[in-house]
Write an enzyme that holds these catalytic residues in place. Structure first.
Site, short mmCIF file in Angstrom:
data_model
loop_
_atom_site.label_atom_id
_atom_site.label_comp_id
_atom_site.label_asym_id
_atom_site.label_seq_id
_atom_site.Cartn_x
_atom_site.Cartn_y
_atom_site.Cartn_z
N TYR A 170 49.85 37.95 21.58
CA TYR A 170 49.17 38.53 20.42
C TYR A 170 49.60 39.99 20.24
O TYR A 170 49.96 40.41 19.13
CB TYR A 170 47.65 38.44 20.60
CG TYR A 170 46.87 39.20 19.56
CD1 TYR A 170 46.84 38.77 18.24
CD2 TYR A 170 46.20 40.37 19.89
CE1 TYR A 170 46.16 39.48 17.28
CE2 TYR A 170 45.52 41.09 18.93
CZ TYR A 170 45.49 40.64 17.63
OH TYR A 170 44.81 41.36 16.68
N GLU A 188 37.65 38.99 12.82
CA GLU A 188 37.05 40.27 13.23
C GLU A 188 35.55 40.27 13.01
O GLU A 188 34.80 40.82 13.82
CB GLU A 188 37.69 41.44 12.47
CG GLU A 188 39.15 41.68 12.76
CD GLU A 188 39.47 42.13 14.17
OE1 GLU A 188 38.55 42.44 14.94
OE2 GLU A 188 40.67 42.17 14.50
N TRP A 191 37.22 40.50 21.70
CA TRP A 191 38.33 39.97 20.90
C TRP A 191 39.03 38.85 21.67
O TRP A 191 39.47 37.87 21.07
CB TRP A 191 39.30 41.08 20.54
CG TRP A 191 40.47 40.57 19.75
CD1 TRP A 191 41.77 40.57 20.13
CD2 TRP A 191 40.44 39.95 18.45
NE1 TRP A 191 42.55 39.99 19.16
CE2 TRP A 191 41.76 39.61 18.11
CE3 TRP A 191 39.42 39.65 17.56
CZ2 TRP A 191 42.09 38.98 16.92
CZ3 TRP A 191 39.76 39.03 16.35
CH2 TRP A 191 41.08 38.71 16.05
#
Length: 186
Positions: free
Chosen positions: A19, A41, A49
């Site tokens: 990522y 988000e 996250w």
């Protein structure tokens, strides 16, 4: 195997490294991708996250590949179906916010021609290049994320506080917060 110096936050595992290396901080101008990150988000608010990233593909399936036109049409039956899906974050307020955010997203598209034109206007269409020596220098919010958050809320978006907005700005490359020793800065 090539060894790369990365931002320290991503060294947890290959999912995080991938990522970091291939998405985080790279400018995104595509509305579909911007919406995907906005939804992810908003679900991350108050959570990690990493957890959202691990569930990303399940979110993709559950939310019709982040198709905001379909999501805007979700009814109560779909909300209840999503609340039963253990593969996503089953928060009723965040699920309902996703639906209202899809509607607000399309209204912004109507007004500005695209969500991308709207959101990138805040940075003059270009990424803000920050020079960070250490991870601890990276803020959770900025005056600009405060401004964008306020404007999004005014337009009907939900779960878009300044911290969520700044994370979205980082994820979509509106700001570059890679530390200066990271291989991506070379």
């Amino acid at each position: 195997m090539e060894s790369k110096t990365r931002c320290a936050w991503c060294e947890k595992d290959d999912l995080y490294r991938d990522y970091h290396d291939n998405e985080w901080g790279k400018p995104v101008y595509d509305d579909d991708k911007l919406f995907e990150f906005l939804i992810l988000e908003t679900f991350q608010a108050g959570l990690s996250w990493y957890m959202i990233l691990k569930k990303r593909e399940t979110f993709r399936i559950a939310f019709d590949h982040f198709d905001y036109k379909k999501i805007a049409q979700y009814n109560e039956d779909k909300v209840q179906e999503l609340l039963l899906d253990a593969g996503i974050v089953r928060n009723k307020l965040k699920i309902r916010a996703t639906i209202s955010n899809a509607i607000a997203f399309m209204k912004v598209q109507e007004e500005f021609g695209s969500f991308s034109k709207y959101i990138w206007n805040f940075t003059g269409g270009k990424p803000i290049e920050n020079i960070r020596k250490h991870l601890k220098e990276v803020p959770a919010t900025t005056p600009l994320s405060d401004e964008i958050s306020k404007d999004l809320k005014k337009r009907g978006f939900k779960f878009v506080g300044s911290t969520v907005v700044y994370a979205h700005m980082q994820a979509t490359g509106m700001v570059n917060d890679h530390v200066e020793t990271c291989w991506t800065q070379r």
